[in-house]
Design a protein around this motif. Structure first.
Motif, PDB file in Angstrom:
ATOM      1  N   ASP A  52       0.825  -1.220   0.000  1.00  8.59           N
ATOM      2  CA  ASP A  52       0.000   0.000   0.000  1.00  8.59           C
ATOM      3  C   ASP A  52       0.853   1.260   0.000  1.00  8.59           C
ATOM      4  OD1 ASP A  52       0.886   0.359   2.605  1.00  8.59           O
ATOM      5  OD2 ASP A  52      -1.109   0.361   3.500  1.00  8.59           O
ATOM      6  N   GLY A  53       2.177   1.101   0.066  1.00  6.51           N
ATOM      7  CA  GLY A  53       3.093   2.231  -0.043  1.00  6.51           C
ATOM      8  C   GLY A  53       3.319   3.033   1.213  1.00  6.51           C
ATOM      9  N   ARG A  54       2.645   2.694   2.298  1.00 11.23           N
ATOM     10  CA  ARG A  54       2.782   3.487   3.524  1.00 11.23           C
ATOM     11  C   ARG A  54       4.228   3.546   3.993  1.00 11.23           C
ATOM     12  NH1 ARG A  54      -1.574   5.594   5.712  1.00 11.23           N
ATOM     13  NH2 ARG A  54      -3.552   4.639   5.190  1.00 11.23           N
ATOM     14  N   ASP A  55       4.603   4.736   4.389  1.00  9.79           N
ATOM     15  CA  ASP A  55       5.951   4.999   4.870  1.00  9.79           C
ATOM     16  C   ASP A  55       5.835   5.363   6.347  1.00  9.79           C
ATOM     17  OD1 ASP A  55       8.108   7.260   5.385  1.00  9.79           O
ATOM     18  OD2 ASP A  55       8.823   6.074   3.693  1.00  9.79           O
ATOM     19  N   GLY A  58       4.530   8.789   7.374  1.00 15.17           N
ATOM     20  CA  GLY A  58       3.153   9.190   7.107  1.00 15.17           C
ATOM     21  C   GLY A  58       2.878   9.412   5.633  1.00 15.17           C
ATOM     22  N   GLY A  59       3.907   9.378   4.826  1.00 13.56           N
ATOM     23  CA  GLY A  59       3.741   9.523   3.384  1.00 13.56           C
ATOM     24  C   GLY A  59       3.610   8.169   2.710  1.00 13.56           C
ATOM     25  N   PHE A  60       3.734   8.180   1.397  1.00 15.78           N
ATOM     26  CA  PHE A  60       3.600   6.964   0.603  1.00 15.78           C
ATOM     27  C   PHE A  60       4.736   6.895  -0.400  1.00 15.78           C
ATOM     28  CE2 PHE A  60      -0.457   7.888   2.345  1.00 15.78           C
ATOM     29  CZ  PHE A  60      -1.026   6.653   2.605  1.00 15.78           C
ATOM     30  N   ARG A  61       5.256   5.685  -0.617  1.00 14.99           N
ATOM     31  CA  ARG A  61       6.342   5.454  -1.563  1.00 14.99           C
ATOM     32  C   ARG A  61       5.979   4.253  -2.427  1.00 14.99           C
ATOM     33  NH1 ARG A  61       7.090   9.288   0.950  1.00 14.99           N
ATOM     34  NH2 ARG A  61       8.843  10.047   2.131  1.00 14.99           N
ATOM     35  N   PHE A  62       6.075   4.427  -3.735  1.00 15.21           N
ATOM     36  CA  PHE A  62       5.810   3.337  -4.667  1.00 15.21           C
ATOM     37  C   PHE A  62       6.991   3.223  -5.620  1.00 15.21           C
ATOM     38  CE2 PHE A  62       1.765   5.427  -3.649  1.00 15.21           C
ATOM     39  CZ  PHE A  62       1.115   4.393  -3.000  1.00 15.21           C
ATOM     40  N   TRP A  63       7.335   1.988  -5.985  1.00 14.70           N
ATOM     41  CA  TRP A  63       8.486   1.760  -6.846  1.00 14.70           C
ATOM     42  C   TRP A  63       8.106   0.720  -7.895  1.00 14.70           C
ATOM     43  CZ3 TRP A  63      13.052   3.910  -7.713  1.00 14.70           C
ATOM     44  CH2 TRP A  63      14.016   3.192  -8.401  1.00 14.70           C
ATOM     45  N   PHE A  64       8.520   0.993  -9.128  1.00 16.60           N
ATOM     46  CA  PHE A  64       8.360   0.027 -10.220  1.00 16.60           C
ATOM     47  C   PHE A  64       9.698  -0.090 -10.923  1.00 16.60           C
ATOM     48  CE2 PHE A  64       7.894  -0.885 -14.700  1.00 16.60           C
ATOM     49  CZ  PHE A  64       7.132  -2.036 -14.669  1.00 16.60           C
ATOM     50  N   GLU A  65       9.999  -1.304 -11.375  1.00 18.83           N
ATOM     51  CA  GLU A  65      11.273  -1.496 -12.046  1.00 18.83           C
ATOM     52  C   GLU A  65      11.166  -2.695 -12.993  1.00 18.83           C
ATOM     53  OE1 GLU A  65      15.743  -1.425 -10.393  1.00 18.83           O
ATOM     54  OE2 GLU A  65      14.306  -2.490  -9.149  1.00 18.83           O
ATOM     55  N   ASN A  66      11.633  -2.491 -14.223  1.00 15.00           N
ATOM     56  CA  ASN A  66      11.827  -3.602 -15.145  1.00 15.00           C
ATOM     57  C   ASN A  66      13.042  -3.276 -16.011  1.00 15.00           C
ATOM     58  OD1 ASN A  66      10.977  -1.956 -17.312  1.00 15.00           O
ATOM     59  ND2 ASN A  66       8.946  -2.881 -17.438  1.00 15.00           N
ATOM     60  N   GLU A  67      13.280  -4.037 -17.071  1.00 10.47           N
ATOM     61  CA  GLU A  67      14.482  -3.825 -17.876  1.00 10.47           C
ATOM     62  C   GLU A  67      14.453  -2.524 -18.678  1.00 10.47           C
ATOM     63  OE1 GLU A  67      11.508  -6.208 -20.043  1.00 10.47           O
ATOM     64  OE2 GLU A  67      12.523  -6.576 -18.158  1.00 10.47           O
ATOM     65  N   ASP A  68      13.268  -1.938 -18.872  1.00 12.54           N
ATOM     66  CA  ASP A  68      13.140  -0.722 -19.676  1.00 12.54           C
ATOM     67  C   ASP A  68      12.964   0.559 -18.867  1.00 12.54           C
ATOM     68  OD1 ASP A  68      13.264  -2.117 -22.132  1.00 12.54           O
ATOM     69  OD2 ASP A  68      11.134  -2.624 -21.954  1.00 12.54           O
ATOM     70  N   LEU A  69      12.529   0.435 -17.621  1.00 12.48           N
ATOM     71  CA  LEU A  69      12.088   1.611 -16.877  1.00 12.48           C
ATOM     72  C   LEU A  69      12.179   1.390 -15.378  1.00 12.48           C
ATOM     73  CD1 LEU A  69      10.047   4.178 -16.529  1.00 12.48           C
ATOM     74  CD2 LEU A  69       8.260   2.493 -16.818  1.00 12.48           C
ATOM     75  N   SER A  70      12.540   2.447 -14.664  1.00 12.45           N
ATOM     76  CA  SER A  70      12.326   2.454 -13.218  1.00 12.45           C
ATOM     77  C   SER A  70      11.485   3.701 -12.921  1.00 12.45           C
ATOM     78  CB  SER A  70      13.639   2.463 -12.424  1.00 12.45           C
ATOM     79  OG  SER A  70      14.324   3.655 -12.601  1.00 12.45           O
ATOM     80  N   PHE A  71      10.624   3.580 -11.944  1.00 10.60           N
ATOM     81  CA  PHE A  71       9.694   4.662 -11.645  1.00 10.60           C
ATOM     82  C   PHE A  71       9.519   4.749 -10.140  1.00 10.60           C
ATOM     83  CE2 PHE A  71       6.053   7.263 -11.422  1.00 10.60           C
ATOM     84  CZ  PHE A  71       5.920   7.894 -12.648  1.00 10.60           C
TER      85      PHE A  71
END
Length: 141
Positions: A52-55, A58-71
């Motif tokens: 759910d991204g909870r930090d 009190g904030g939120f952190r989301f991460w995505f990663e594959n061979e073409d992109l990190s976000f």
């Protein structure tokens, strides 16, 4: 040529797309959920559905990663009195592909979120210069 391309010196130049609500009162958790969903749709990615991204802050952190992109998507409460307090979330796409430059990803993200009409947006290049904005930054920027 795209609007962001002149700021994409070097293939992997950094961009930071700052995001805030255009028409609703600030609610960090609700905003994080909505922005996460919209970023997934615009960018064609899926953040970890179990997280759910909870930090602890009190904030939120989301991460995505594959061979073409990190976000990386960061949503925190705004810091009152700061120039960018209307756009407290950070969306940071980074290309890992040799076919797509980071500026292209940043422009896609900015344009896709802007088209929804529900977000205030400011795109910044790595040195902090505003590339695009749909909110008045004022004279002190």
């Amino acid at each position: 040529m795209g609007r962001f391309e002149p700021y994409g010196t070097g293939f992997k130049a950094d961009f930071d797309v700052r995001v805030g609500p255009a028409r609703t009162a600030w609610d960090c958790a609700a905003f994080a959920r909505q922005l996460r969903s919209d970023v997934e749709r615009v960018m064609g990615i899926r953040f970890d559905p179990a997280d759910d991204g909870r930090d602890p802050s009190g904030g939120f952190r989301f991460w995505f990663e594959n061979e073409d992109l990190s976000f990386h998507l960061i949503v925190d409460d705004p810091e009152e009195g700061r120039p960018l307090d209307k756009v407290p979330a950070y969306a940071i796409p980074v290309s890992r592909s040799e076919q797509v430059a980071t500026w292209e990803l940043a422009e896609k993200l900015y344009d896709g979120l802007d088209a929804l009409g529900t977000y205030l947006l400011v795109a910044l290049e790595k040195a902090g210069e505003a590339v695009a904005a749909n909110v008045d930054l004022g004279d002190d920027w």
